[in-house]
Each structure stands twice: as C-alpha cells, then as structure tokens.
Design a protein around this motif. Structure first.
Motif, PDB file in Angstrom:
ATOM      1  N   VAL A 126      56.176   7.250  38.083  1.00  0.00           N
ATOM      2  CA  VAL A 126      55.210   6.159  38.038  1.00  0.00           C
ATOM      3  C   VAL A 126      53.805   6.673  38.291  1.00  0.00           C
ATOM      4  O   VAL A 126      53.584   7.477  39.203  1.00  0.00           O
ATOM      5  N   ASP A 127      52.847   6.215  37.481  1.00  0.00           N
ATOM      6  CA  ASP A 127      51.419   6.404  37.736  1.00  0.00           C
ATOM      7  C   ASP A 127      50.869   5.058  38.173  1.00  0.00           C
ATOM      8  O   ASP A 127      50.980   4.077  37.439  1.00  0.00           O
ATOM      9  N   TYR A 155      64.634   9.886  30.321  1.00  0.00           N
ATOM     10  CA  TYR A 155      63.459   9.907  31.187  1.00  0.00           C
ATOM     11  C   TYR A 155      62.577   8.695  30.926  1.00  0.00           C
ATOM     12  O   TYR A 155      62.406   8.289  29.780  1.00  0.00           O
ATOM     13  N   ILE A 156      62.005   8.119  32.010  1.00  0.00           N
ATOM     14  CA  ILE A 156      61.075   6.993  31.888  1.00  0.00           C
ATOM     15  C   ILE A 156      59.825   7.318  32.692  1.00  0.00           C
ATOM     16  O   ILE A 156      59.911   7.741  33.849  1.00  0.00           O
ATOM     17  N   HIS A 157      58.671   7.119  32.087  1.00  0.00           N
ATOM     18  CA  HIS A 157      57.392   7.301  32.779  1.00  0.00           C
ATOM     19  C   HIS A 157      56.612   5.994  32.651  1.00  0.00           C
ATOM     20  O   HIS A 157      56.444   5.475  31.551  1.00  0.00           O
ATOM     21  N   LEU A 158      56.146   5.456  33.784  1.00  0.00           N
ATOM     22  CA  LEU A 158      55.434   4.185  33.801  1.00  0.00           C
ATOM     23  C   LEU A 158      53.979   4.387  34.174  1.00  0.00           C
ATOM     24  O   LEU A 158      53.673   5.051  35.164  1.00  0.00           O
ATOM     25  N   GLN A 159      53.080   3.819  33.391  1.00  0.00           N
ATOM     26  CA  GLN A 159      51.661   3.706  33.723  1.00  0.00           C
ATOM     27  C   GLN A 159      51.374   2.214  33.743  1.00  0.00           C
ATOM     28  O   GLN A 159      51.168   1.599  32.694  1.00  0.00           O
ATOM     29  N   VAL A 160      51.397   1.648  34.926  1.00  0.00           N
ATOM     30  CA  VAL A 160      51.312   0.201  35.062  1.00  0.00           C
ATOM     31  C   VAL A 160      50.353  -0.142  36.199  1.00  0.00           C
ATOM     32  O   VAL A 160      50.299   0.571  37.201  1.00  0.00           O
ATOM     33  N   ARG A 161      49.617  -1.235  36.040  1.00  0.00           N
ATOM     34  CA  ARG A 161      48.706  -1.677  37.093  1.00  0.00           C
ATOM     35  C   ARG A 161      49.463  -1.943  38.390  1.00  0.00           C
ATOM     36  O   ARG A 161      50.629  -2.326  38.373  1.00  0.00           O
ATOM     37  N   ASP A 162      48.771  -1.760  39.506  1.00  0.00           N
ATOM     38  CA  ASP A 162      49.375  -1.943  40.832  1.00  0.00           C
ATOM     39  C   ASP A 162      50.075  -3.290  40.994  1.00  0.00           C
ATOM     40  O   ASP A 162      51.156  -3.366  41.572  1.00  0.00           O
ATOM     41  N   LEU A 180      60.939   7.501  27.326  1.00  0.00           N
ATOM     42  CA  LEU A 180      60.238   6.226  27.218  1.00  0.00           C
ATOM     43  C   LEU A 180      59.005   6.279  28.111  1.00  0.00           C
ATOM     44  O   LEU A 180      59.114   6.525  29.312  1.00  0.00           O
ATOM     45  N   ILE A 181      57.845   6.058  27.521  1.00  0.00           N
ATOM     46  CA  ILE A 181      56.592   6.022  28.268  1.00  0.00           C
ATOM     47  C   ILE A 181      56.015   4.624  28.098  1.00  0.00           C
ATOM     48  O   ILE A 181      55.694   4.207  26.990  1.00  0.00           O
ATOM     49  N   VAL A 182      55.928   3.898  29.201  1.00  0.00           N
ATOM     50  CA  VAL A 182      55.416   2.538  29.190  1.00  0.00           C
ATOM     51  C   VAL A 182      53.964   2.589  29.638  1.00  0.00           C
ATOM     52  O   VAL A 182      53.671   2.987  30.765  1.00  0.00           O
ATOM     53  N   ILE A 183      53.060   2.204  28.765  1.00  0.00           N
ATOM     54  CA  ILE A 183      51.625   2.256  29.061  1.00  0.00           C
ATOM     55  C   ILE A 183      51.074   0.833  29.073  1.00  0.00           C
ATOM     56  O   ILE A 183      50.854   0.229  28.034  1.00  0.00           O
ATOM     57  N   GLY A 184      50.901   0.296  30.273  1.00  0.00           N
ATOM     58  CA  GLY A 184      50.251  -0.989  30.444  1.00  0.00           C
ATOM     59  C   GLY A 184      51.055  -2.222  30.089  1.00  0.00           C
ATOM     60  O   GLY A 184      50.529  -3.322  30.135  1.00  0.00           O
ATOM     61  N   TYR A 185      52.311  -2.092  29.748  1.00  0.00           N
ATOM     62  CA  TYR A 185      53.113  -3.267  29.392  1.00  0.00           C
ATOM     63  C   TYR A 185      53.802  -3.799  30.637  1.00  0.00           C
ATOM     64  O   TYR A 185      54.399  -3.042  31.400  1.00  0.00           O
ATOM     65  N   SER A 186      53.741  -5.101  30.857  1.00  0.00           N
ATOM     66  CA  SER A 186      54.241  -5.678  32.106  1.00  0.00           C
ATOM     67  C   SER A 186      55.607  -6.344  31.986  1.00  0.00           C
ATOM     68  O   SER A 186      56.097  -6.903  32.954  1.00  0.00           O
TER      69      SER A 186
END
Length: 86
Positions: A74-75, A46-53, A19-25
């Motif tokens: 996390v990115d 596996y989970i990878h997060l690309q989320v705003r600070d 699961l790759i979460v891109i920008g979803y809050s």
C-alpha cells in the motif's frame, strides 16, 4: 455494449498476475460488477494499492476479502498518483 465490455474485462482478468489499483475506491454502487471481475483473477500473484488515506481501509478490506492469500502493498499519504512502468 456494457455487457460486452464486462466480458472483455473478465477475459483480461483471467490472465492478470499483478494488479495495481491507482485511486479507485471500489464504491458500493459498483460492488457487484467489481467483485464479478476481480473473482476472475485466478492467476493473481500481487496487489499494489495507491489510494487516498480516507479510502484505504475500505479498499484494503475489499482486496483482503476477495484475495486472502495474495500479498498486498500500500502507498498512502500521497500527493499524486504514480503510474508505475514495468
């Protein structure tokens, strides 16, 4: 139509391994639907997060609550969202 879309998402979720979460809050107003679909991810590895600070703490908490035994990376501090190709 919305109910049919949710059922399709749940059937895909059952097969999801990454699961790759891109920008979803994971907003609170959509919590019940998000949780219903995420709980179908019984094959998740596996989970990878690309989320705003400003959203990372909330999103991490959501993921850790639903998937306590899944590795999460996390990115943060990103200028734009990167869409990985694998």
């Amino acid at each position: 139509m919305a109910e049919q879309g949710k059922e399709i998402a749940k059937s895909i979720a059952k097969k999801t391994r990454k699961l790759i979460v891109i920008g979803y809050s994971f907003p609170d107003y959509n919590k019940s639907i998000d949780t219903e679909i995420l709980k179908e991810m019984t094959s998740l590895e596996y989970i990878h997060l690309q989320v705003r600070d400003d959203k990372i703490e909330h999103v991490s908490t959501v993921m850790e609550t639903i998937f306590p035994d899944i590795k999460i990376t996390v990115d943060m501090k990103i200028d734009h969202f990167h869409i990985p190709y694998f």
